[in-house]
Design a protein around this motif. Structure first.
Motif, short mmCIF file in Angstrom:
data_model
loop_
_atom_site.label_atom_id
_atom_site.label_comp_id
_atom_site.label_asym_id
_atom_site.label_seq_id
_atom_site.Cartn_x
_atom_site.Cartn_y
_atom_site.Cartn_z
N GLY A 114 -2.37 -5.85 6.23
CA GLY A 114 -2.05 -4.51 5.75
C GLY A 114 -1.47 -3.57 6.77
O GLY A 114 -1.42 -2.36 6.53
N VAL A 165 6.33 2.19 1.38
CA VAL A 165 5.16 2.23 2.27
C VAL A 165 5.42 3.23 3.39
O VAL A 165 6.39 3.11 4.14
CB VAL A 165 4.86 0.85 2.88
CG1 VAL A 165 3.60 0.92 3.75
CG2 VAL A 165 4.69 -0.19 1.79
N ASP A 212 0.94 5.48 8.40
CA ASP A 212 -0.22 6.36 8.58
C ASP A 212 -0.26 6.73 10.06
O ASP A 212 -0.72 5.95 10.90
CB ASP A 212 -1.49 5.64 8.17
CG ASP A 212 -2.72 6.54 8.25
OD1 ASP A 212 -2.64 7.62 8.87
OD2 ASP A 212 -3.77 6.15 7.72
N PRO A 238 0.83 -1.20 0.00
CA PRO A 238 0.00 0.00 0.00
C PRO A 238 0.86 1.26 0.00
O PRO A 238 2.06 1.20 0.29
CB PRO A 238 -0.78 -0.13 1.31
CG PRO A 238 0.12 -0.91 2.21
CD PRO A 238 0.86 -1.87 1.32
N THR A 239 0.25 2.39 -0.31
CA THR A 239 0.96 3.66 -0.24
C THR A 239 1.30 4.00 1.19
O THR A 239 2.41 4.46 1.51
CB THR A 239 0.11 4.79 -0.87
OG1 THR A 239 -0.21 4.44 -2.21
CG2 THR A 239 0.87 6.11 -0.85
N ASN A 240 0.32 3.78 2.08
CA ASN A 240 0.56 3.97 3.52
C ASN A 240 -0.18 2.90 4.28
O ASN A 240 -1.07 2.23 3.73
CB ASN A 240 0.16 5.38 3.98
CG ASN A 240 -1.29 5.69 3.66
OD1 ASN A 240 -2.20 5.02 4.13
ND2 ASN A 240 -1.52 6.70 2.84
N ALA A 241 0.18 2.71 5.54
CA ALA A 241 -0.40 1.63 6.32
C ALA A 241 -0.45 2.00 7.80
O ALA A 241 0.40 2.76 8.28
CB ALA A 241 0.43 0.35 6.13
#
Length: 281
Positions: free
Chosen positions: A38, A79, A82, A7-10
């Motif tokens: 994730g 990644v 978040d 993912p782009t962020n997690a």
């Protein structure tokens, strides 16, 4: 780090090990489960040997979290963390450390912790250097979701510190926190024993989950060390998954602990329900 796809962020799950469990092998299956869903898992070592004073556990863990987040913000593997979705979980002494991280996050300039899960936390009552201190929990965010889990046959720490965390987290509304007990069940074979090592979950070298203990048990409290069983799938793993889902959503904060299905532990192969969790508050 989550991957395939990355993912782009997690979200970030800070995972605090038990006393002397410096290497993550004893929890690797749980860690892999979290990553497969994730999440980034950040593992702060708060001791590098058994001579580290217990009063240094939380400061050491905080230093590890700060260093880890600094690395993560450079986006290794593409990644990013978040920082609006951060949770802390810990087992045994790590449960005390997890509570300390969540309570100290604001003062330490760390992201706000949205969810906290101390699992079989302890042990603050031994006295002297053997005692793991519990932080001032009045500084926990008032909107944190707090789930405390203890084991019926845990004779190492019992419920003492789980109850302390429940009662000393005075800033957290009663509807946003719960103390659950995991119960042993001998209906099927092998029996499920809710002891101090229930949260351990070993990943074999071939990537499979451990189905046999990593070492023989010398008492009921040391049975099934490292075994991945229904207490993982339906207990610790499921409860943390549900906690993260609720904490990172826009749903009302008190909705999770109103859901009666949270107490259910599934069924044996013959359809008989596994003994459900009980709520102690």
């Amino acid at each position: 780090m989550p991957s395939n796809p990355a993912p782009t962020n997690a979200p970030v799950v800070i995972f605090c090990h038990g006393f002397s469990a410096i290497l993550p092998r004893g929890y690797q299956a749980w860690i892999d489960h979290l990553v497969s869903r994730g999440n980034i898992v950040l593992w702060p070592n708060y001791q590098d040997n058994l001579r580290v004073p217990t009063r240094g556990f939380v400061p050491n863990a905080l230093a590890g979290v700060k260093a880890g987040l600094h690395i993560l913000q450079s986006g290794p593997g593409g990644v990013l963390p978040d920082l609006e979705r951060v949770a802390v979980v810990g087992h045994s002494a790590g449960g005390m450390v997890a509570a300390g991280i969540a309570a100290s996050a604001s003062a330490e300039g760390l992201p706000k912790v949205k969810a906290l899960m101390p699992v079989e936390p302890g042990d603050s009552r031994r006295g002297g250097v053997a005692s793991v201190p519990l932080a001032d929990l009045s500084t926990l965010p008032d909107d944190i979701l707090l789930l405390i889990l203890v084991g019926e046959d845990d004779t190492s720490v019992a419920t003492f510190d789980g109850e302390r965390i429940l009662h000393e987290s005075t800033s957290v509304p009663a509807e946003n926190k719960a103390l659950f007990m995991l119960h042993s069940d001998s209906h099927g074979s092998p029996a499920l024993v809710a002891n101090h090592f229930t949260p351990t979950a070993v990943l074999n070298t071939d990537g499979s989950f451990a189905k046999t203990p990593v070492r023989p048990g010398v008492s009921r409290n040391t049975m099934n060390i490292g075994v991945v069983d229904a207490f993982d799938y339906m207990g610790t793993w499921r409860l943390l998954d549900r906690l993260l889902g609720a904490a990172f959503s826009d749903a009302p904060r008190d909705q999770l602990f109103r859901d009666r299905s949270l107490m259910l532990m599934g069924k044996w192969s013959d359809g008989v329900p596994v003994v459900p969790l009980t709520r102690l508050n």
